[in-house]
Design an enzyme around this catalytic site. Structure first.
Site, PDB file in Angstrom:
ATOM      1  N   ARG A   1       0.816  -1.208   0.000  1.00 25.23           N
ATOM      2  CA  ARG A   1       0.000   0.000   0.000  1.00 25.23           C
ATOM      3  C   ARG A   1       0.859   1.272   0.000  1.00 25.23           C
ATOM      4  O   ARG A   1       0.403   2.327  -0.405  1.00 25.23           O
ATOM      5  CB  ARG A   1      -0.891  -0.029   1.240  1.00 25.23           C
ATOM      6  CG  ARG A   1      -2.181   0.723   1.075  1.00 25.23           C
ATOM      7  CD  ARG A   1      -3.038   0.514   2.257  1.00 25.23           C
ATOM      8  NE  ARG A   1      -2.238   0.621   3.484  1.00 25.23           N
ATOM      9  CZ  ARG A   1      -2.709   0.494   4.710  1.00 25.23           C
ATOM     10  NH1 ARG A   1      -3.969   0.226   4.888  1.00 25.23           N
ATOM     11  NH2 ARG A   1      -1.935   0.613   5.767  1.00 25.23           N
TER      12      ARG A   1
ATOM     13  N   LYS B   1       2.971 -18.467   8.077  1.00 20.58           N
ATOM     14  CA  LYS B   1       2.197 -18.375   9.293  1.00 20.58           C
ATOM     15  C   LYS B   1       1.951 -16.927   9.697  1.00 20.58           C
ATOM     16  O   LYS B   1       2.770 -16.096   9.337  1.00 20.58           O
ATOM     17  CB  LYS B   1       2.846 -19.168  10.418  1.00 20.58           C
ATOM     18  CG  LYS B   1       4.221 -18.649  10.839  1.00 20.58           C
ATOM     19  CD  LYS B   1       4.786 -19.546  11.894  1.00 20.58           C
ATOM     20  CE  LYS B   1       4.411 -19.018  13.251  1.00 20.58           C
ATOM     21  NZ  LYS B   1       5.600 -18.773  14.099  1.00 20.58           N
TER      22      LYS B   1
ATOM     23  N   HIS C   1       9.344 -22.504   8.152  1.00 20.67           N
ATOM     24  CA  HIS C   1      10.773 -22.335   7.816  1.00 20.67           C
ATOM     25  C   HIS C   1      11.646 -23.410   8.458  1.00 20.67           C
ATOM     26  O   HIS C   1      12.761 -23.642   8.027  1.00 20.67           O
ATOM     27  CB  HIS C   1      11.260 -20.909   8.111  1.00 20.67           C
ATOM     28  CG  HIS C   1      11.553 -20.641   9.553  1.00 20.67           C
ATOM     29  ND1 HIS C   1      10.589 -20.321  10.459  1.00 20.67           N
ATOM     30  CD2 HIS C   1      12.716 -20.640  10.250  1.00 20.67           C
ATOM     31  CE1 HIS C   1      11.138 -20.139  11.650  1.00 20.67           C
ATOM     32  NE2 HIS C   1      12.439 -20.322  11.554  1.00 20.67           N
TER      33      HIS C   1
ATOM     34  N   LYS D   1      15.401 -25.938   7.099  1.00 20.75           N
ATOM     35  CA  LYS D   1      16.703 -25.997   7.782  1.00 20.75           C
ATOM     36  C   LYS D   1      17.481 -27.221   7.323  1.00 20.75           C
ATOM     37  O   LYS D   1      16.916 -28.301   7.149  1.00 20.75           O
ATOM     38  CB  LYS D   1      16.499 -26.018   9.310  1.00 20.75           C
ATOM     39  CG  LYS D   1      16.004 -24.671   9.851  1.00 20.75           C
ATOM     40  CD  LYS D   1      15.959 -24.668  11.362  1.00 20.75           C
ATOM     41  CE  LYS D   1      15.243 -23.441  11.898  1.00 20.75           C
ATOM     42  NZ  LYS D   1      16.093 -22.304  12.170  1.00 20.75           N
TER      43      LYS D   1
ATOM     44  N   GLU E   1      14.630 -20.924  23.242  1.00 20.12           N
ATOM     45  CA  GLU E   1      15.156 -19.636  22.786  1.00 20.12           C
ATOM     46  C   GLU E   1      15.547 -18.804  23.997  1.00 20.12           C
ATOM     47  O   GLU E   1      14.900 -18.898  25.049  1.00 20.12           O
ATOM     48  CB  GLU E   1      14.093 -18.889  21.975  1.00 20.12           C
ATOM     49  CG  GLU E   1      13.749 -19.591  20.680  1.00 20.12           C
ATOM     50  CD  GLU E   1      12.746 -18.790  19.885  1.00 20.12           C
ATOM     51  OE1 GLU E   1      13.168 -17.999  19.038  1.00 20.12           O
ATOM     52  OE2 GLU E   1      11.535 -18.937  20.133  1.00 20.12           O
TER      53      GLU E   1
ATOM     54  N   ASP F   1       2.479 -20.458  18.290  1.00 17.25           N
ATOM     55  CA  ASP F   1       3.641 -19.878  17.610  1.00 17.25           C
ATOM     56  C   ASP F   1       4.668 -20.955  17.226  1.00 17.25           C
ATOM     57  O   ASP F   1       5.327 -20.835  16.198  1.00 17.25           O
ATOM     58  CB  ASP F   1       4.293 -18.853  18.564  1.00 17.25           C
ATOM     59  CG  ASP F   1       5.379 -18.021  17.903  1.00 17.25           C
ATOM     60  OD1 ASP F   1       5.121 -17.504  16.805  1.00 17.25           O
ATOM     61  OD2 ASP F   1       6.475 -17.892  18.482  1.00 17.25           O
TER      62      ASP F   1
ATOM     63  N   HIS G   1       6.290 -25.696  13.996  1.00 20.64           N
ATOM     64  CA  HIS G   1       7.673 -26.175  13.948  1.00 20.64           C
ATOM     65  C   HIS G   1       7.870 -27.516  14.674  1.00 20.64           C
ATOM     66  O   HIS G   1       8.436 -28.455  14.120  1.00 20.64           O
ATOM     67  CB  HIS G   1       8.631 -25.139  14.536  1.00 20.64           C
ATOM     68  CG  HIS G   1       8.487 -23.769  13.940  1.00 20.64           C
ATOM     69  ND1 HIS G   1       8.189 -23.566  12.614  1.00 20.64           N
ATOM     70  CD2 HIS G   1       8.601 -22.530  14.477  1.00 20.64           C
ATOM     71  CE1 HIS G   1       8.137 -22.266  12.379  1.00 20.64           C
ATOM     72  NE2 HIS G   1       8.378 -21.616  13.493  1.00 20.64           N
TER      73      HIS G   1
ATOM     74  N   LYS H   1      10.522 -19.190  25.504  1.00 17.69           N
ATOM     75  CA  LYS H   1      11.345 -17.984  25.377  1.00 17.69           C
ATOM     76  C   LYS H   1      12.075 -17.758  26.696  1.00 17.69           C
ATOM     77  O   LYS H   1      11.675 -18.290  27.733  1.00 17.69           O
ATOM     78  CB  LYS H   1      10.458 -16.766  25.117  1.00 17.69           C
ATOM     79  CG  LYS H   1       9.530 -16.905  23.924  1.00 17.69           C
ATOM     80  CD  LYS H   1      10.230 -16.657  22.624  1.00 17.69           C
ATOM     81  CE  LYS H   1       9.251 -16.673  21.468  1.00 17.69           C
ATOM     82  NZ  LYS H   1       9.895 -16.874  20.176  1.00 17.69           N
TER      83      LYS H   1
HETATM   84  C1  BG6 Z   1       9.041 -18.150  14.386  1.00 14.93           C
HETATM   85  C2  BG6 Z   1       8.351 -17.711  15.634  1.00 14.93           C
HETATM   86  O1  BG6 Z   1       8.175 -18.906  13.582  1.00 14.93           O
HETATM   87  O2  BG6 Z   1      10.170 -18.932  14.707  1.00 14.93           O
HETATM   88  C3  BG6 Z   1       9.302 -16.958  16.546  1.00 14.93           C
HETATM   89  O3  BG6 Z   1       7.250 -16.875  15.322  1.00 14.93           O
HETATM   90  C4  BG6 Z   1      10.557 -17.759  16.778  1.00 14.93           C
HETATM   91  O4  BG6 Z   1       8.676 -16.646  17.794  1.00 14.93           O
HETATM   92  C5  BG6 Z   1      11.151 -18.258  15.468  1.00 14.93           C
HETATM   93  O5  BG6 Z   1      11.487 -16.921  17.464  1.00 14.93           O
HETATM   94  C6  BG6 Z   1      12.288 -19.221  15.724  1.00 14.93           C
HETATM   95  O6  BG6 Z   1      12.936 -19.504  14.508  1.00 14.93           O
HETATM   96  P1  BG6 Z   1      14.470 -19.893  14.478  1.00 14.93           P
HETATM   97  O7  BG6 Z   1      14.742 -20.249  13.057  1.00 14.93           O
HETATM   98  O8  BG6 Z   1      15.231 -18.701  14.964  1.00 14.93           O
HETATM   99  O9  BG6 Z   1      14.624 -21.049  15.416  1.00 14.93           O
END
Ligand code: BG6
Length: 478
Positions: free
Chosen positions: A46, A145, A175, A179, A213, A232, A237, A328
């Protein structure tokens, strides 16, 4: 692997994901020579920009997210020359005609759209793509997502997408599937004979999947609080990793073969009882606030940590617990899958600890690799002393730097190439939501609140207790 010349339209091209991931990934692939001459990248959003302003914005993103030592300024100039921009409005016809004619003029064989937009814009965007005839048989659409927030919204999103595209044209990104080690897990399992006889309930005691994380949600609390670790991370994942560990060998390394086997795993997952889950929020530390300080709602019950015990109820896995945990503000950033094998049936060595178990660790990050922990005789004259040694395969040591590629680079090029193997099919996503919804509904109905844990720790006491109940322990987070 070569790709055909392509036109890639990025909707939401001025957004955060485009700046951080999509444009840097494309730049690296273009530098690697993967974009045939004449390929075009068209930014659309936009924001009222012209080509030069979009190129400038992209240049800044590359400066910020690609180390200077990785490229020469001529590389960047070459990449910027592929870019153009079209202002569009998802809710009106403004800009769509111009986008259609830009695509038609000198159209390349492959046309791809990356929907890097908020979920609320997807329906109107795909409707405009249809109305303005942007979708050809060679068109692919990439979505990311959140692919819904529960089963009902995931179904609605799938319907919207399928209204404009055939399932074979839809590329849903997780994603984690891009990997390196995740693909290596498939190679490890299906290109080697020696593990398969052990890969079942007869020899595996349990499986642990950890995605820890160290970052807090500070700065992205507004989004995160509507999601939580379950939506999330677990629904996508960790479930994908679980599927790849647990699935039967597919007949072919091809999209539907692989995805059919993953779907069977999700269908075989037992519904989880709330007593087999732990949800938690991090406490304040000396340096930064608590989870509740980082989100807008001081009474939020959204979890920044989850641990779950589940089981894949089929012939291969019956009786083998799969323990999942993610959170986290934990001690370290570690993603790994560990298979803990059963003990030997009868020990002939007094030195072999009663509870000794072989372990296979598949590390996704930070140091990608695979380690088999096994017992050997301690070298030397000291008699029959045993010691554990890691049989270690570190990718950093065997892969030269210049061939390592980021998950987004691989996935974007796979979408352009038309290979759906590393993308989720709609039914997989729905089945995964069905399983997680069952847990979230129990949490919502429960009067109990999330427990808490220290920042920089390995997680809450309750998660340790979840394992201890079964006489087991989490793998160390260091
Ligand atoms: C994302 C989440 O899909 O993956 C994030 O929304 C997360 O919260 C991230 O930090 C982690 O990805 P990676 O590749 O850093 O492990």
């Amino acid at each position: 692997i070569p790709v055909d010349p392509f036109d890639l339209v990025i909707f939401g091209a001025t957004g955060d994901l485009a700046r951080r991931k999509i444009l840097p990934a494309l730049f690296r692939r273009v530098m690697a020579g993967q974009a045939p001459n004449g390929s075009r990248i068209i930014g659309a959003s936009r924001s009222d920009l012209d080509n030069a302003a979009f190129q400038k914005l992209t240049k800044e993103a590359i400066h910020e997210f690609v180390p200077k030592s990785d490229y020469k300024s001529a590389d960047l100039d070459g990449f910027l020359a592929m870019l153009s921009y079209q202002t569009i409005d998802a809710f009106s016809d403004a800009g769509w005609g111009e986008l259609a004619s830009a695509l038609q003029k000198g159209a390349n064989p492959v046309r791809a759209f990356y929907l890097s937009v908020s979920p609320s814009l997807i329906t109107s965007t795909t409707q405009h793509m249809k109305a303005f005839d942007l979708i050809t048989p060679e068109t692919r659409v990439v979505v990311e997502k959140p692919l819904g927030t529960d089963l009902a919204s995931a179904k609605a999103l799938n319907e919207t997408l399928r209204d404009a595209f055939d399932e074979s044209q839809i590329y849903r990104i997780d994603h984690y599937l891009g990997k390196e080690t995740v693909q290596n897990l498939m190679a490890l399992r299906f290109a080697n004979i020696f593990l398969e006889p052990l890969w079942n309930a007869k020899y595996v005691d349990h499986v642990q999947i950890t995605v820890a994380e160290s970052v807090t949600v500070e700065g992205r609390g507004e989004y995160y609080d509507t999601s939580g670790a379950m939506r999330d991370m677990i629904q996508n994942h960790l479930m994908q990793l679980l599927c790849l560990v647990a699935m039967e060998p597919p007949a072919h390394f091809e999209a539907d073969s692989v995805r059919n086997e993953k779907l069977k795993v999700i269908h075989a997952l037992s519904p989880v009882d709330i007593r087999d889950t732990v949800r938690a929020q991090y406490r304040a530390s000396d340096k930064t606030g608590s989870y509740l300080d980082h989100v807008n709602d001081p009474h939020s019950r959204t979890e920044s940590y989850v641990a779950i015990k589940t089981e894949v109820s089929n012939w291969r896995w019956a009786g083998v617990p799969f323990y999942l945990r993610t959170g986290k503000a934990l001690k370290k950033r570690v993603s790994e899958i560990t298979l803990i094998f059963k003990q030997v049936p009868h020990s002939i060595f007094p030195d072999l600890a009663d509870d000794y178990q072989n372990k296979l660790v598949i590390r996704l990050q930070p140091e990608e690799g695979i380690t088999l922990h096994m017992t050997v005789k301690e070298p030397g004259p000291g008699g029959m002393r045993l010691t554990e040694v890691p049989l270690d395969m570190s990718f950093a040591e065997i892969i030269p730097d210049n061939v390592a590629i980021d998950a987004y680079e691989r996935l974007i090029m796979d979408a352009i190439r038309g290979n759906q193997t590393l993308f989720m099919r709609g039914d997989e996503v729905e089945a995964a939501w069905g399983w997680t919804d069952h847990i979230i509904e129990q949490w919502n109905a429960s009067s109990s609140k999330p427990v808490t844990y220290d920042q920089g720790s390995t997680g809450p006491e309750d998660a340790i207790a979840l394992m201890a109940r079964d006489n087991r322990r989490w793998q160390r987070l260091d």
